[in-house]
Write a protein that holds these residues in place. Structure first.
Motif, PDB file in Angstrom:
ATOM      1  N   ILE A   1       0.859   5.953  -7.562  1.00 46.38           N
ATOM      2  CA  ILE A   1      -0.038   7.109  -7.550  1.00 46.38           C
ATOM      3  C   ILE A   1       0.734   8.410  -7.311  1.00 46.38           C
ATOM      4  CG2 ILE A   1      -2.116   8.080  -6.478  1.00 46.38           C
ATOM      5  CD1 ILE A   1      -2.860   5.245  -5.621  1.00 46.38           C
ATOM      6  N   LYS A   2       1.880   8.291  -6.647  1.00 46.63           N
ATOM      7  CA  LYS A   2       2.781   9.426  -6.380  1.00 46.63           C
ATOM      8  C   LYS A   2       2.096  10.524  -5.568  1.00 46.63           C
ATOM      9  CE  LYS A   2       5.727   8.568 -10.363  1.00 46.63           C
ATOM     10  NZ  LYS A   2       6.364   9.111 -11.591  1.00 46.63           N
TER      11      LYS A   2
ATOM     12  N   ILE B   1      11.170   4.428   5.753  1.00 50.87           N
ATOM     13  CA  ILE B   1      11.487   3.128   6.360  1.00 50.87           C
ATOM     14  C   ILE B   1      11.352   3.199   7.877  1.00 50.87           C
ATOM     15  CG2 ILE B   1      13.360   1.485   6.797  1.00 50.87           C
ATOM     16  CD1 ILE B   1      14.335   2.089   3.930  1.00 50.87           C
ATOM     17  N   ALA B   2      11.830   4.304   8.463  1.00 53.02           N
ATOM     18  CA  ALA B   2      11.798   4.445   9.925  1.00 53.02           C
ATOM     19  C   ALA B   2      10.374   4.446  10.464  1.00 53.02           C
ATOM     20  CB  ALA B   2      12.516   5.733  10.334  1.00 53.02           C
ATOM     21  N   ARG B   3       9.401   4.864   9.670  1.00 54.65           N
ATOM     22  CA  ARG B   3       8.016   4.941  10.134  1.00 54.65           C
ATOM     23  C   ARG B   3       7.189   3.723   9.753  1.00 54.65           C
ATOM     24  NH1 ARG B   3      10.574   9.141  10.233  1.00 54.65           N
ATOM     25  NH2 ARG B   3      10.088  10.907  11.581  1.00 54.65           N
ATOM     26  N   ILE B   4       7.542   3.063   8.664  1.00 59.38           N
ATOM     27  CA  ILE B   4       6.784   1.890   8.229  1.00 59.38           C
ATOM     28  C   ILE B   4       7.258   0.614   8.920  1.00 59.38           C
ATOM     29  CG2 ILE B   4       6.213   0.439   6.236  1.00 59.38           C
ATOM     30  CD1 ILE B   4       4.775   3.100   6.296  1.00 59.38           C
TER      31      ILE B   4
ATOM     32  N   LEU C   1       4.530  12.037   0.396  1.00 56.60           N
ATOM     33  CA  LEU C   1       5.127  10.708   0.510  1.00 56.60           C
ATOM     34  C   LEU C   1       6.015  10.388  -0.690  1.00 56.60           C
ATOM     35  CD1 LEU C   1       5.395   7.981   1.962  1.00 56.60           C
ATOM     36  CD2 LEU C   1       3.281   7.253   0.825  1.00 56.60           C
ATOM     37  N   ALA C   2       5.601  10.756  -1.888  1.00 53.71           N
ATOM     38  CA  ALA C   2       6.330  10.392  -3.100  1.00 53.71           C
ATOM     39  C   ALA C   2       7.762  10.924  -3.109  1.00 53.71           C
ATOM     40  CB  ALA C   2       5.582  10.886  -4.335  1.00 53.71           C
TER      41      ALA C   2
ATOM     42  N   GLY D   1       0.811  -1.210   0.000  1.00 55.39           N
ATOM     43  CA  GLY D   1       0.000   0.000   0.000  1.00 55.39           C
ATOM     44  C   GLY D   1       0.845   1.261   0.000  1.00 55.39           C
ATOM     45  N   THR D   2       1.889   1.263   0.817  1.00 60.36           N
ATOM     46  CA  THR D   2       2.778   2.429   0.858  1.00 60.36           C
ATOM     47  C   THR D   2       3.504   2.601  -0.473  1.00 60.36           C
ATOM     48  OG1 THR D   2       3.105   2.072   3.244  1.00 60.36           O
ATOM     49  CG2 THR D   2       4.674   3.520   2.119  1.00 60.36           C
ATOM     50  N   ALA D   3       3.950   1.476  -1.063  1.00 61.18           N
ATOM     51  CA  ALA D   3       4.625   1.538  -2.362  1.00 61.18           C
ATOM     52  C   ALA D   3       3.687   2.068  -3.440  1.00 61.18           C
ATOM     53  CB  ALA D   3       5.144   0.156  -2.746  1.00 61.18           C
ATOM     54  N   MET D   4       2.426   1.677  -3.391  1.00 62.30           N
ATOM     55  CA  MET D   4       1.449   2.167  -4.365  1.00 62.30           C
ATOM     56  C   MET D   4       1.324   3.685  -4.291  1.00 62.30           C
ATOM     57  SD  MET D   4      -0.092  -0.150  -6.291  1.00 62.30           S
ATOM     58  CE  MET D   4      -1.694   0.556  -6.623  1.00 62.30           C
TER      59      MET D   4
END
Length: 205
Positions: free
Chosen positions: A177-178, A191-194, A182-183, A169-172
Motif C-alpha cells: 500500500i506504501k 526493525i527496532a520498533r517491530i 512508513l514506506a 501487516g507492516t509489510a503490506m
C-alpha cells in the motif's frame, strides 16, 4: 503417414523428454504471468504459450492452475520458508528480532520483492490464491515457529499467528500500500520498533 493418436492430457513425446530444466522454465514463466496478469487472468494456456510448450506439458508437471500457482509461490518463498528452522533454533529471547530482521530483509531485497508483491496481490484479489498462500505459510512457516513455544498447542499456534500478522501487516503497509512515512522509513528504524512487538507475541505474558 498418419500421426499416432496421443492420449488427452499427455504432452508430445518430444516435450516429455524436454529435460530437467523445463519444469523450472515453466515456473519462471508462470511467476511472470501471475505477476503481470494476476491469478484470475493468468491461464495454463497462456503460461504454456509464453514458455513455448504445449499446455499438456504444464498439466503433466503441475496439474491445475492452482497447483501451478502453489509451485510458483513455493519456488519464490522457499528461502523464507526454510530459514525459520535456523532462525528459531536459537534462544527464544532473541527470536523476535531474528525473525523481524530476516522477514524485512527478504522484502527489502529487489530480487525477492517483485515476486512477493505479485503473490500477495494475487492472494488479495482471489480466494483460491489466498487459500494457497495461507496453506503454504501456515504449514511450512507458522507450524515451525509454534513448535518451539513451550505452550499449549492452541495458544502456541495463536501466538505464532499474531507474530506473523504483525510482520505481514507492516509489510503490506510499507511495500504494497506504501503508506507514508512508513514506506520510506529507514529499515533499521522499522526493525527496532517491530521486533519487540513480535517478541511479546511469542514469549510475552
Amino acid at each position: 503417414m498418419t500421426e499416432p493418436v496421443r492420449r488427452r492430457g499427455r504432452p508430445p513425446r518430444a516435450q516429455q523428454d524436454a529435460g530437467p530444466g523445463m519444469r523450472e522454465r515453466i515456473l519462471d514463466v508462470a511467476r511472470e504471468e501471475f505477476a503481470e496478469r494476476g491469478y484470475d487472468k493468468a491461464s495454463v494456456r497462456g503460461i504454456a504459450k509464453a514458455a513455448g510448450v504445449d499446455p499438456a506439458l504444464v498439466h503433466h508437471y503441475f496439474g491445475t492452475k492452482e497447483q501451478v500457482f502453489a509451485a510458483s509461490i513455493e519456488m519464490v518463498l522457499a528461502p523464507a520458508l526454510e530459514a525459520p528452522a535456523a532462525l528459531v533454533d536459537g534462544p527464544l529471547d532473541g527470536a523476535g528480532e531474528r525473525m523481524t530482521r530476516f522477514f524485512f530483509g527478504v522484502w527489502d531485497a529487489p530480487a525477492t520483492r517483485a515476486p512477493l508483491l505479485a503473490i500477495v496481490r494475487s492472494a488479495l484479489n482471489n480466494e483460491v490464491a489466498a487459500g494457497v498462500f495461507r496453506g503454504l505459510v501456515a504449514s511450512q512457516l507458522l507450524a515451525r515457529i509454534a513448535q518451539r513455544l513451550d505452550l499449549p498447542e492452541g495458544e502456541a499456534e495463536l501466538r505464532a499467528s499474531l507474530a506473523a500478522a504483525q510482520l505481514v501487516g507492516t509489510a503490506m503497509l510499507r511495500y504494497v500500500i506504501k503508506v507514508e512515512p512508513l514506506a520510506s522509513a529507514d529499515l533499521e528504524w522499522v526493525i527496532a520498533r517491530i521486533a519487540p512487538v513480535v517478541q511479546v507475541h511469542l514469549t510475552g505474558p
